[in-house]
Design a protein around this motif. Structure first.
Motif, mmCIF file in Angstrom:
data_model
loop_
_atom_site.group_PDB
_atom_site.id
_atom_site.type_symbol
_atom_site.label_atom_id
_atom_site.label_comp_id
_atom_site.label_asym_id
_atom_site.label_seq_id
_atom_site.Cartn_x
_atom_site.Cartn_y
_atom_site.Cartn_z
ATOM 1 N N TYR A 20 2.171 2.857 -3.256
ATOM 2 C CA TYR A 20 1.291 3.665 -4.103
ATOM 3 C C TYR A 20 1.135 5.105 -3.612
ATOM 4 N N TRP B 29 6.966 5.093 -2.403
ATOM 5 C CA TRP B 29 7.521 3.995 -3.192
ATOM 6 C C TRP B 29 8.942 3.667 -2.728
ATOM 7 N N TRP C 90 -3.371 3.573 -11.446
ATOM 8 C CA TRP C 90 -2.930 3.765 -10.058
ATOM 9 C C TRP C 90 -4.021 3.312 -9.092
ATOM 10 N N ALA D 23 -3.579 -3.814 -3.958
ATOM 11 C CA ALA D 23 -2.720 -3.893 -2.771
ATOM 12 C C ALA D 23 -3.569 -3.989 -1.504
ATOM 13 N N GLY E 263 -4.283 -0.472 -9.091
ATOM 14 C CA GLY E 263 -3.149 -1.049 -8.377
ATOM 15 C C GLY E 263 -3.307 -0.920 -6.873
ATOM 16 N N LEU E 264 -3.726 0.262 -6.413
ATOM 17 C CA LEU E 264 -3.928 0.488 -4.980
ATOM 18 C C LEU E 264 -5.010 -0.425 -4.433
ATOM 19 N N GLN F 191 4.688 -2.828 -9.986
ATOM 20 C CA GLN F 191 3.536 -2.220 -10.650
ATOM 21 C C GLN F 191 3.601 -0.694 -10.552
ATOM 22 N N MET F 192 3.878 -0.192 -9.347
ATOM 23 C CA MET F 192 3.891 1.259 -9.156
ATOM 24 C C MET F 192 5.053 1.916 -9.893
ATOM 25 N N ILE G 238 0.836 -1.204 0.000
ATOM 26 C CA ILE G 238 0.000 0.000 0.000
ATOM 27 C C ILE G 238 0.869 1.251 0.000
ATOM 28 N N ILE H 95 3.830 2.298 -13.375
ATOM 29 C CA ILE H 95 2.801 3.337 -13.471
ATOM 30 C C ILE H 95 3.440 4.721 -13.397
ATOM 31 N N HIS I 212 3.736 -5.245 -6.057
ATOM 32 C CA HIS I 212 3.164 -3.901 -6.142
ATOM 33 C C HIS I 212 4.222 -2.816 -6.299
#
Length: 106
Positions: free
Chosen positions: A16, A22, A77, A84, A80-81, A43-44, A13, A47, A40
Motif C-alpha cells: 500500500y 507495491w 486505499w 493489511a 485496504g491498508l 487489492q492495491m 502493508i 485501487i 493485498h
C-alpha cells in the motif's frame, strides 16, 4: 498468549506504500507466497488502476466533479491498508471482490 504475526503482514502493508512499495511487495511475495500478501497485492493493484482511470478521465473530460471519485479511491486505499495492518483478508467495498477475481494470477 500473544498473537503470532502472519509472515505476509509486512508485504501486505508494503503493497500500500506507493507503486514502488507495491512492486517490492510483489517481488518479495513471489519468493515466499502468503495468502495475506497476495490478497493485498491484488487489492492495491485494483485501487491503483481505479485511481489512474479516474485521473485519465478527469484530464480528458475536464470534469472537476469527478474529483469526488478520487476521494473515494483514497478511502478504498485507507480501508485496504487498515485491513493489511489488522491481518484481514477483507475486500474493499464495491470493487474488492472483482479485484480478487481479475488479478487471481498474482
Amino acid at each position: 498468549m500473544e498473537k503470532v504475526s502472519d509472515p505476509g503482514k509486512t508485504n501486505a502493508i508494503i503493497a500500500y506504500i506507493t507503486l514502488i512499495g507495491w512492486i517490492i511487495a510483489l517481488v518479495l511475495n513471489n519468493n515466499n507466497k502468503t495468502s495475506l500478501a497476495s490478497f493485498h497485492i491484488r487489492q492495491m493493484l485494483g485501487i491503483m488502476l481505479v485511481g489512474l482511470s479516474i485521473s485519465i478521465i478527469i484530464s480528458i473530460t475536464g470534469i472537476g466533479l469527478l474529483s469526488i471519485l478520487q476521494i473515494g479511491t483514497l478511502i478504498l486505499w485507507i480501508l485496504g491498508l487498515i485491513g493489511a495492518i489488522n491481518e484481514e483478508e477483507k475486500p474493499v467495498p464495491v470493487v474488492g471482490e472483482h479485484f480478487q477475481k481479475w488479478f487471481a494470477g498474482l
